[in-house]
Design a protein around this motif. Structure first.
Motif, PDB file in Angstrom:
ATOM      1  N   ALA A 164       2.307  13.576   1.680  1.00 47.65           N
ATOM      2  CA  ALA A 164       2.138  12.155   1.492  1.00 47.65           C
ATOM      3  C   ALA A 164       2.938  11.025   1.558  1.00 47.65           C
ATOM      4  O   ALA A 164       3.431  10.208   1.530  1.00 47.65           O
ATOM      5  N   MET A 165       4.201  11.704   0.544  1.00 46.30           N
ATOM      6  CA  MET A 165       5.431  11.326   0.545  1.00 46.30           C
ATOM      7  C   MET A 165       6.019  11.075   1.970  1.00 46.30           C
ATOM      8  O   MET A 165       7.073   9.652   2.033  1.00 46.30           O
ATOM      9  N   LEU A 166       5.630  12.281   2.626  1.00 48.94           N
ATOM     10  CA  LEU A 166       6.678  11.948   4.055  1.00 48.94           C
ATOM     11  C   LEU A 166       5.779  11.188   4.787  1.00 48.94           C
ATOM     12  O   LEU A 166       6.642  10.905   6.055  1.00 48.94           O
ATOM     13  N   PHE A 167       4.423  11.041   4.645  1.00 44.90           N
ATOM     14  CA  PHE A 167       4.009   9.997   5.808  1.00 44.90           C
ATOM     15  C   PHE A 167       4.368   8.942   4.534  1.00 44.90           C
ATOM     16  O   PHE A 167       4.712   7.984   5.757  1.00 44.90           O
ATOM     17  N   VAL A 168       4.688   8.659   3.994  1.00 43.23           N
ATOM     18  CA  VAL A 168       5.279   6.615   3.412  1.00 43.23           C
ATOM     19  C   VAL A 168       6.506   6.722   4.153  1.00 43.23           C
ATOM     20  O   VAL A 168       6.308   5.728   4.241  1.00 43.23           O
ATOM     21  N   GLU A 169       7.280   7.869   3.866  1.00 49.83           N
ATOM     22  CA  GLU A 169       8.658   7.429   5.063  1.00 49.83           C
ATOM     23  C   GLU A 169       8.948   7.570   6.481  1.00 49.83           C
ATOM     24  O   GLU A 169       8.901   5.978   7.132  1.00 49.83           O
ATOM     25  N   THR A 170       7.575   8.118   6.865  1.00 46.30           N
ATOM     26  CA  THR A 170       7.529   8.108   8.371  1.00 46.30           C
ATOM     27  C   THR A 170       6.700   6.852   8.248  1.00 46.30           C
ATOM     28  O   THR A 170       7.383   5.994   9.278  1.00 46.30           O
ATOM     29  N   GLN A 171       5.915   6.357   8.103  1.00 50.24           N
ATOM     30  CA  GLN A 171       5.299   4.837   7.992  1.00 50.24           C
ATOM     31  C   GLN A 171       6.165   3.485   8.200  1.00 50.24           C
ATOM     32  O   GLN A 171       5.768   2.785   8.736  1.00 50.24           O
ATOM     33  N   GLU A 174       0.529  -1.234   0.042  1.00 51.05           N
ATOM     34  CA  GLU A 174       0.144   0.384   0.187  1.00 51.05           C
ATOM     35  C   GLU A 174       0.747   1.440   0.252  1.00 51.05           C
ATOM     36  O   GLU A 174       0.058   1.952  -0.722  1.00 51.05           O
ATOM     37  N   LEU A 175       1.737   1.257   1.474  1.00 49.45           N
ATOM     38  CA  LEU A 175       2.673   2.398   0.616  1.00 49.45           C
ATOM     39  C   LEU A 175       3.439   2.663  -0.713  1.00 49.45           C
ATOM     40  O   LEU A 175       3.803   3.834  -0.966  1.00 49.45           O
ATOM     41  N   ASN A 176       3.796   1.621  -1.297  1.00 53.18           N
ATOM     42  CA  ASN A 176       4.689   1.630  -2.166  1.00 53.18           C
ATOM     43  C   ASN A 176       3.532   2.549  -3.790  1.00 53.18           C
ATOM     44  O   ASN A 176       4.052   3.550  -4.459  1.00 53.18           O
ATOM     45  N   GLN A 177       2.666   1.794  -3.355  1.00 47.63           N
ATOM     46  CA  GLN A 177       1.369   2.131  -4.208  1.00 47.63           C
ATOM     47  C   GLN A 177       1.196   4.204  -3.968  1.00 47.63           C
ATOM     48  O   GLN A 177       1.212   4.847  -4.981  1.00 47.63           O
ATOM     49  N   ILE A 178       0.782   4.260  -2.452  1.00 48.16           N
ATOM     50  CA  ILE A 178       1.280   5.476  -2.214  1.00 48.16           C
ATOM     51  C   ILE A 178       1.874   6.571  -2.913  1.00 48.16           C
ATOM     52  O   ILE A 178       2.054   7.115  -3.296  1.00 48.16           O
TER      53      ILE A 178
END
Length: 116
Positions: A55-62, A17-21
């Motif tokens: 959203a990109m920052l969110f992906v890295e944080t997650q 899911e993170l890759n898709q985001i």
């Protein structure tokens, strides 16, 4: 101690899911930049740009949070059922946030694509 298969499956789903985001947000950023070149003062486009960047920052944080949860689970020789359940609940909570962000990013990207 090996990580239970249920936790591994949840981590794999989160990573997908993170890759898709990340892919959708990257596409959204590219689209936004293209349109912003024509309309640099458009406040809505600037909001879109900020949303995709967030959203990109969110992906890295997650990714860091997930890695931390997995490392904590792996570091212990024997995990109690309670620790495993807590890790699963934490990851499930993260999945909810990830899916919510994915929907937001997809909606924004679709709106941009409809402008072209």
């Amino acid at each position: 101690m090996p990580i239970p298969p249920e936790i591994t499956a949840l981590v794999e789903q989160l990573n997908q899911e993170l890759n898709q985001i990340e892919q959708e947000a990257t596409t959204g950023l590219t689209l936004t930049r293209t349109i912003l070149d024509r309309f640099p003062e458009n406040a809505r486009l600037i909001q879109f740009f900020v949303s995709f960047s967030s959203a990109m920052l969110f992906v890295e944080t997650q990714r860091r949070r997930i890695r931390s949860i997995v490392e904590n689970l792996s570091a212990t020789e024997t995990n109690t059922e309670e620790e495993i359940q807590e890790a699963g609940e934490d990851l499930a909570g993260e999945l909810g946030r990830v899916l919510e962000t994915k929907m937001l990013v997809n909606n924004l990207k679709n709106r941009l694509e409809n402008l072209q």
